[in-house]
Enzyme design. Structure first.
Site, short mmCIF file in Angstrom:
data_model
loop_
_atom_site.label_atom_id
_atom_site.label_comp_id
_atom_site.label_asym_id
_atom_site.label_seq_id
_atom_site.Cartn_x
_atom_site.Cartn_y
_atom_site.Cartn_z
N LEU A 68 15.38 -21.43 106.23
CA LEU A 68 16.74 -21.19 105.75
C LEU A 68 16.85 -19.83 105.07
O LEU A 68 17.93 -19.29 104.91
CB LEU A 68 17.16 -22.29 104.77
CG LEU A 68 17.23 -23.71 105.35
CD1 LEU A 68 17.56 -24.72 104.27
CD2 LEU A 68 18.26 -23.78 106.47
N ASP A 113 20.56 -22.57 90.66
CA ASP A 113 19.71 -21.53 90.06
C ASP A 113 19.54 -21.70 88.55
O ASP A 113 20.28 -21.12 87.74
CB ASP A 113 20.27 -20.14 90.36
CG ASP A 113 19.27 -19.04 89.98
OD1 ASP A 113 18.22 -19.38 89.39
OD2 ASP A 113 19.53 -17.86 90.27
N PHE A 127 8.61 -14.25 96.74
CA PHE A 127 7.59 -15.20 96.31
C PHE A 127 7.60 -16.52 97.07
O PHE A 127 6.90 -17.45 96.70
CB PHE A 127 7.74 -15.50 94.82
CG PHE A 127 7.36 -14.33 93.96
CD1 PHE A 127 6.06 -13.83 93.99
CD2 PHE A 127 8.28 -13.73 93.15
CE1 PHE A 127 5.71 -12.75 93.20
CE2 PHE A 127 7.94 -12.65 92.35
CZ PHE A 127 6.65 -12.16 92.38
N THR A 150 23.34 -11.14 84.19
CA THR A 150 24.10 -10.21 85.03
C THR A 150 25.16 -9.55 84.16
O THR A 150 25.97 -10.24 83.54
CB THR A 150 24.76 -10.97 86.20
OG1 THR A 150 23.75 -11.67 86.91
CG2 THR A 150 25.48 -10.01 87.13
N ASP A 169 23.07 -18.26 83.21
CA ASP A 169 23.28 -17.36 84.35
C ASP A 169 24.42 -17.86 85.23
O ASP A 169 24.34 -17.84 86.45
CB ASP A 169 21.99 -17.23 85.17
CG ASP A 169 22.00 -15.99 86.08
OD1 ASP A 169 22.74 -15.04 85.78
OD2 ASP A 169 21.26 -15.98 87.08
N ASN A 172 26.19 -18.42 91.76
CA ASN A 172 25.48 -19.66 91.42
C ASN A 172 26.40 -20.88 91.39
O ASN A 172 26.03 -21.93 90.86
CB ASN A 172 24.78 -19.51 90.06
CG ASN A 172 23.60 -18.57 90.14
OD1 ASN A 172 23.04 -18.35 91.21
ND2 ASN A 172 23.22 -17.98 89.02
N LYS A 183 27.64 -17.56 87.18
CA LYS A 183 28.34 -16.48 87.88
C LYS A 183 28.71 -16.99 89.27
O LYS A 183 28.20 -18.05 89.70
CB LYS A 183 27.45 -15.24 87.98
CG LYS A 183 26.11 -15.48 88.67
CD LYS A 183 25.25 -14.22 88.64
CE LYS A 183 23.89 -14.47 89.29
NZ LYS A 183 23.04 -13.26 89.26
N VAL A 214 12.22 -20.81 101.98
CA VAL A 214 12.97 -22.07 101.92
C VAL A 214 13.15 -22.58 103.34
O VAL A 214 13.60 -21.86 104.22
CB VAL A 214 14.34 -21.88 101.25
CG1 VAL A 214 15.09 -23.21 101.18
CG2 VAL A 214 14.18 -21.30 99.85
#
Length: 406
Positions: free
Chosen positions: A65, A207, A70, A226, A185, A190, A187, A73
């Site tokens: 996906l 996230d 690192f 952000t 986070d 997310n 935004k 998915v």
């Protein structure tokens, strides 16, 4: 005092093998696939409930996906139930000083937080597998894309329709905060839709790489986030609380209604200066069709003093969200969001994300980190930024992005 470090987005981090260490100076035993024993698990209490067998014994691994620095998915199917999930493979550091993979404690913290959250508006963690150099998170499969992209496809949207989405977000945030967990986070990237093609799409907050458990008597500070969505207390390196999330909700609501960001500058330092000042306005060019109730809702969130902001629970009973009379209901239905400007904002946002992703891939390739991967994968849009080793400072807060498959 607990202080944070820059936390890369787990959803966007892609796989690399140990042989791809660009420095070649941190060699560790090849034990990526070896399960942890009881002694290993005893050293990490948060590992309770992790499975140490091969993930393929319980899940059928399907197509990719997405991928990043690192990990990768993949879509997967649970063999016993036939249910589809997203399996996130995360490389973890096998020894101190290694630059390969994420810090294990960081991943375990995110897993621990997700294990505590069971709400319809929050991404669910179904299963976790662990070996000495890799962790696999089996997550709810979220396929509806970003909420802002979904809205941008519409020709018109009333405030009442927009509130249906905001209410779901607030319910998820209120639940999170009731468990003393802050996201830190929030935004547009997310906030996702579980499925796109349904009468009333369901919101999913994703996230939790920067999320933290807020404990009584423990001060938490962080410089991560952000720029245009973070609260003044982040920039000022002051203690953070659940109120920090509420500032972000205010910014998201402002953008949703007008198509402009209240604090966005030409550069990140300029944006951070604007946020720190806390000054904004409701320009009639963009808020001509916005109700006074909506403006009041935003005013109660974009407050410099954290303790003076509305909580998520208070937001849910604000007259704009929950009208007190028929007149307020009519005002909401007659007011609308600035769709023309919102479409422009979303297009600029998507372009900037794509530009940043390609730039990051080019930078990593020059460093010799992604050359092998790029030969196998021509689609640069699946690559994400590696910000693990970049310094964090008040004037250079790093943007974090989710993978398109989170």
């Amino acid at each position: 005092m607990a202080e944070s470090v820059q936390a890369p987005d787990l959803a966007s981090d892609g796989a690399r093998t140990p042989s791809e260490d660009p420095e070649g100076e941190h060699s560790c035993p090849e034990d990526a696939g070896q399960p942890l024993n009881e002694e290993d698990e005893a050293l990490s209490p948060t590992m309770a409930g992790f499975k140490h067998e091969n993930v393929e014994s319980l899940y059928e691994l399907l197509e990719n996906l997405g991928s990043g620095h690192f990990g990768v998915v993949r879509k997967c199917r649970e063999k016993t139930s036939g249910t589809y999930y997203a399996s996130k493979f995360i490389k973890t550091r096998k020894c101190k000083g290694s630059r390969l993979g994420l810090d294990r404690e960081q991943v375990e913290r995110e897993v621990s937080i997700l294990q505590q959250l069971q709400h319809p508006s929050i991404m669910r963690l179904h299963d976790v597998f662990a070996s000495k150099a890799e962790m696999v998170l089996i997550l709810e499969l979220i396929s509806g894309g970003e909420l802002f992209d979904f809205i941008a496809e519409k020709e018109a949207l009333s405030e009442a329709e927009a509130i249906e989405f905001l209410e779901q977000i607030l319910e998820g945030v209120a639940y999170m905060h009731s468990h003393h967990i802050a996201h830190f986070d929030l935004k547009p990237e997310n906030i996702m839709l579980l499925e796109k093609k349904m009468p009333s799409p369901k919101i999913k907050i994703i996230d939790f790489g920067l999320a933290q458990k807020i404990e009584d008597g423990v001060t938490f500070k962080s410089l991560c986030g952000t720029p245009q969505y973070i609260a003044p207390e982040v920039i000022n390196y002051e203690p953070l609380t659940s109120a920090t999330d509420m500032w972000s909700i205010g910014v998201i609501t402002y953008i949703l209604l007008s198509g402009i960001s209240p604090f966005q500058g030409e550069t990140d330092p300029e944006t951070l200066t604007n946020v720190a000042s806390g000054n904004y306005e409701f320009d009639d060019r963009y808020f001509k069709e916005t109700s006074e109730m909506a403006k009041d809702f935003i005013r109660e969130l974009l407050v410099k003093e954290p303790k003076d902001r509305m909580t998520a629970v208070e937001c849910l009973v604000h007259p704009w969200i929950k009208p007190l009379n028929r007149k307020q209901v009519v005002n909401r239905s007659r007011s609308s969001i600035n769709m023309k400007n919102f479409k422009k904002f979303n297009a600029r946002r998507k372009w900037k994300l794509s530009y940043n992703m390609v730039s990051a891939c080019n930078r990593l390739c020059r460093m010799g980190l992604l050359c092998n991967q790029l030969k196998a994968e021509e689609n640069l849009r699946q690559c994400e930024s590696d910000q693990e080793d970049e310094p964090t400072s008040p004037v250079s807060l790093l943007r974090r992005r989710r993978s398109s498959c989170s």
